[in-house]
Design a protein around this motif. Sequence first.
Motif, PDB file in Angstrom:
ATOM      1  N   MET A   1      44.877  33.949  54.415  1.00 65.95           N
ATOM      2  CA  MET A   1      43.467  34.399  53.869  1.00 65.95           C
ATOM      3  C   MET A   1      42.679  33.255  53.430  1.00 65.95           C
ATOM      4  N   GLN A   2      43.165  32.393  52.898  1.00 71.87           N
ATOM      5  CA  GLN A   2      42.791  30.945  52.364  1.00 71.87           C
ATOM      6  C   GLN A   2      42.892  29.828  53.156  1.00 71.87           C
ATOM      7  N   ASP A   3      42.048  29.537  53.955  1.00 71.87           N
ATOM      8  CA  ASP A   3      42.292  28.117  54.541  1.00 71.87           C
ATOM      9  C   ASP A   3      41.969  27.089  53.554  1.00 71.87           C
TER      10      ASP A   3
ATOM     11  N   ARG B   1      42.031  22.838  44.946  1.00 68.51           N
ATOM     12  CA  ARG B   1      42.396  24.748  44.613  1.00 68.51           C
ATOM     13  C   ARG B   1      41.382  25.389  45.597  1.00 68.51           C
ATOM     14  N   THR B   2      42.088  26.475  45.796  1.00 66.96           N
ATOM     15  CA  THR B   2      41.218  27.357  46.769  1.00 66.96           C
ATOM     16  C   THR B   2      40.380  28.443  45.876  1.00 66.96           C
ATOM     17  N   HIS B   3      40.737  28.543  44.729  1.00 65.92           N
ATOM     18  CA  HIS B   3      40.406  29.659  43.786  1.00 65.92           C
ATOM     19  C   HIS B   3      40.539  28.829  42.189  1.00 65.92           C
ATOM     20  N   THR B   4      39.996  29.551  41.368  1.00 66.85           N
ATOM     21  CA  THR B   4      40.134  29.329  40.024  1.00 66.85           C
ATOM     22  C   THR B   4      41.283  30.175  39.276  1.00 66.85           C
ATOM     23  N   SER B   5      41.799  30.855  40.067  1.00 73.01           N
ATOM     24  CA  SER B   5      42.879  31.630  39.386  1.00 73.01           C
ATOM     25  C   SER B   5      44.256  30.679  39.069  1.00 73.01           C
ATOM     26  N   SER B   6      44.306  29.202  39.526  1.00 67.59           N
ATOM     27  CA  SER B   6      45.251  28.579  38.691  1.00 67.59           C
ATOM     28  C   SER B   6      45.059  28.396  37.593  1.00 67.59           C
ATOM     29  N   VAL B   7      43.959  28.493  36.931  1.00 64.75           N
ATOM     30  CA  VAL B   7      43.552  28.308  35.676  1.00 64.75           C
ATOM     31  C   VAL B   7      44.425  29.339  34.916  1.00 64.75           C
ATOM     32  N   GLN B   8      44.368  30.454  35.287  1.00 61.32           N
ATOM     33  CA  GLN B   8      45.417  31.584  34.565  1.00 61.32           C
ATOM     34  C   GLN B   8      46.753  31.200  34.421  1.00 61.32           C
ATOM     35  N   ILE B   9      47.596  30.578  35.237  1.00 56.50           N
ATOM     36  CA  ILE B   9      48.809  30.187  34.874  1.00 56.50           C
ATOM     37  C   ILE B   9      48.642  28.925  33.816  1.00 56.50           C
TER      38      ILE B   9
ATOM     39  N   ILE C   1      34.115  31.732  38.542  1.00 55.17           N
ATOM     40  CA  ILE C   1      34.297  31.920  37.285  1.00 55.17           C
ATOM     41  C   ILE C   1      35.618  32.987  37.154  1.00 55.17           C
ATOM     42  N   GLU C   2      36.608  32.503  36.615  1.00 57.50           N
ATOM     43  CA  GLU C   2      37.880  33.439  36.750  1.00 57.50           C
ATOM     44  C   GLU C   2      38.065  34.070  35.107  1.00 57.50           C
ATOM     45  N   LEU C   3      38.396  35.118  35.193  1.00 57.50           N
ATOM     46  CA  LEU C   3      38.373  35.884  34.008  1.00 57.50           C
ATOM     47  C   LEU C   3      39.833  36.318  33.868  1.00 57.50           C
ATOM     48  N   LEU C   4      40.711  36.269  32.729  1.00 58.24           N
ATOM     49  CA  LEU C   4      41.883  36.940  32.313  1.00 58.24           C
ATOM     50  C   LEU C   4      41.955  37.270  30.983  1.00 58.24           C
TER      51      LEU C   4
ATOM     52  N   PRO D   1      47.664  39.019  46.325  1.00 62.56           N
ATOM     53  CA  PRO D   1      49.009  38.748  45.930  1.00 62.56           C
ATOM     54  C   PRO D   1      49.294  38.891  44.443  1.00 62.56           C
ATOM     55  N   PHE D   2      48.288  38.495  43.499  1.00 63.09           N
ATOM     56  CA  PHE D   2      48.491  38.200  41.932  1.00 63.09           C
ATOM     57  C   PHE D   2      47.972  39.267  41.350  1.00 63.09           C
ATOM     58  N   THR D   3      47.477  40.514  41.928  1.00 63.74           N
ATOM     59  CA  THR D   3      47.077  41.829  41.451  1.00 63.74           C
ATOM     60  C   THR D   3      47.641  42.795  41.940  1.00 63.74           C
ATOM     61  N   GLU D   4      47.809  44.198  41.236  1.00 62.28           N
ATOM     62  CA  GLU D   4      48.313  45.217  41.662  1.00 62.28           C
ATOM     63  C   GLU D   4      47.930  46.313  40.640  1.00 62.28           C
TER      64      GLU D   4
ATOM     65  N   LEU E   1      32.880  39.555  44.076  1.00 64.94           N
ATOM     66  CA  LEU E   1      34.203  39.411  42.922  1.00 64.94           C
ATOM     67  C   LEU E   1      35.450  40.106  43.440  1.00 64.94           C
ATOM     68  N   GLY E   2      36.550  39.354  43.343  1.00 61.33           N
ATOM     69  CA  GLY E   2      37.830  40.198  43.407  1.00 61.33           C
ATOM     70  C   GLY E   2      38.528  40.401  41.944  1.00 61.33           C
ATOM     71  N   CYS E   3      39.224  41.376  41.795  1.00 60.55           N
ATOM     72  CA  CYS E   3      39.792  41.569  40.504  1.00 60.55           C
ATOM     73  C   CYS E   3      41.005  42.689  40.858  1.00 60.55           C
ATOM     74  N   GLY E   4      41.798  42.765  39.653  1.00 57.96           N
ATOM     75  CA  GLY E   4      42.877  43.844  39.531  1.00 57.96           C
ATOM     76  C   GLY E   4      43.783  43.568  38.203  1.00 57.96           C
ATOM     77  N   MET E   5      44.845  44.423  38.400  1.00 55.84           N
ATOM     78  CA  MET E   5      45.722  44.228  37.220  1.00 55.84           C
ATOM     79  C   MET E   5      46.692  43.121  37.529  1.00 55.84           C
TER      80      MET E   5
ATOM     81  N   PHE F   1      44.348  42.110  32.949  1.00 54.17           N
ATOM     82  CA  PHE F   1      43.440  42.432  34.113  1.00 54.17           C
ATOM     83  C   PHE F   1      42.908  40.838  34.259  1.00 54.17           C
ATOM     84  N   ALA F   2      42.449  40.799  35.647  1.00 50.51           N
ATOM     85  CA  ALA F   2      41.946  39.462  36.121  1.00 50.51           C
ATOM     86  C   ALA F   2      40.688  39.496  37.059  1.00 50.51           C
ATOM     87  N   ALA F   3      40.083  38.646  36.957  1.00 48.22           N
ATOM     88  CA  ALA F   3      38.544  38.752  38.111  1.00 48.22           C
ATOM     89  C   ALA F   3      38.408  37.202  38.514  1.00 48.22           C
ATOM     90  N   GLY F   4      37.881  36.989  39.608  1.00 46.29           N
ATOM     91  CA  GLY F   4      37.302  36.031  40.142  1.00 46.29           C
ATOM     92  C   GLY F   4      35.862  36.152  40.837  1.00 46.29           C
ATOM     93  N   PHE F   5      34.832  35.600  40.067  1.00 39.83           N
ATOM     94  CA  PHE F   5      33.524  35.756  40.676  1.00 39.83           C
ATOM     95  C   PHE F   5      33.289  34.791  41.464  1.00 39.83           C
TER      96      PHE F   5
END
Length: 331
Positions: free
Chosen positions: A160-162, A173-181, A216-219, A255-258, A275-279, A298-302
């Motif tokens: 999904m992410q080249d 980094r392809t997204h700020t979701s790495s900052v979640q971890i 902008i990542e939200l967690l 993959p990281f939300t459901e 934005l993408g988001c999920g539990m 819950f998390a989201a990326g804007f």
Amino acid sequence: MQISDIKTLLEELRQKATEAIATAENREKLEDLRIYYLGKKGQVSKILGAMGKLSPEERPKVGAIANEVKQAIQTNLDEKRSNLQALEIAAQLKAETVDVSMPGVHRSQGKIHPLNGLIDRALDIFVGLGYTISTGPELESDYYNFEALNTPPDHPARDMQDTFYLADGNLMRTHTSSVQIRYMEKHEPPIRVIAPGRVYRRDTVDATHAAVFHQIELLAVDEGLRFSDLKGTIKEFLRQIFGDLPIRFRASYFPFTEPSAEVDLEWNGKWLEVLGCGMVDPNVLQAVGYDPEKYTGFAAGFGVERFAMVLHQIDDIRRVYASDLRFLRQF
Ligand code: DAH
């Protein structure tokens, strides 16, 4: 010399002096004239020098006339001096006058770039909701960008992410979701964190895609967090930025939300994903040592650029980076 001769001489002298003083151009010339006529060795003194030959009765008479002439010349000098002084002051004032109606020199002032303005606003809103701001590196390891986010090397979601890879196996980094971890590794729940930053994709650049953009990542992780909390948070955030603009929640996959969702906003007469988001997937919580039986998140990326495009009705993402002042001055 007769007394009448001296009188005549003095009268002539007064006449000449009056003319000379009248035509003096400046105060230095005037001073020269004073010395010439009234000085110790001046013209008046010279004439009085001849007084010695007069009789004692005549002397006071001549003295009186001489004084009168002296006085007259002195008065003349004084008047002329104050006239000249007034002229000098007037000339100086004229030379130094500032014309307040002249157009000034324009110095343009720097402004906040629309993207930074939007990031600032978003952070303000989330800080108001109790979130903490955090950041992470743009040069990232595979672990933080993918693996810990439930995306193992053979996971199809990596397509999904080249990704821009470095020779050493690290990546941009392809997204700020790495900052979640990174954040969860260092903090225990409950957490509320917001992380702005630049991300990189090997996307083909077009009106809605750039190779470098901002997210902008939200967690949030806590006991008892539910999908309705996510939805409420996102809706409130969007309401504060966009007002009553229609929004669309759409079921999606990460993959990281459901479960996962995407949110679209109206742009250019169609829906634009912003934005993408999920539990948070229990596997992600487990990767950082949180107990998924106890905590949910819950998390989201804007996408910041896309927010800007909707907010300001910008027709092409490339304008945001073109540094064209005609464009930037509108914000
Ligand atoms: N990282 C995703 C992307 O760049 C966006 C995203 C989706 C972030 C879901 C999230 C999330 O935090 O929960 O496309």
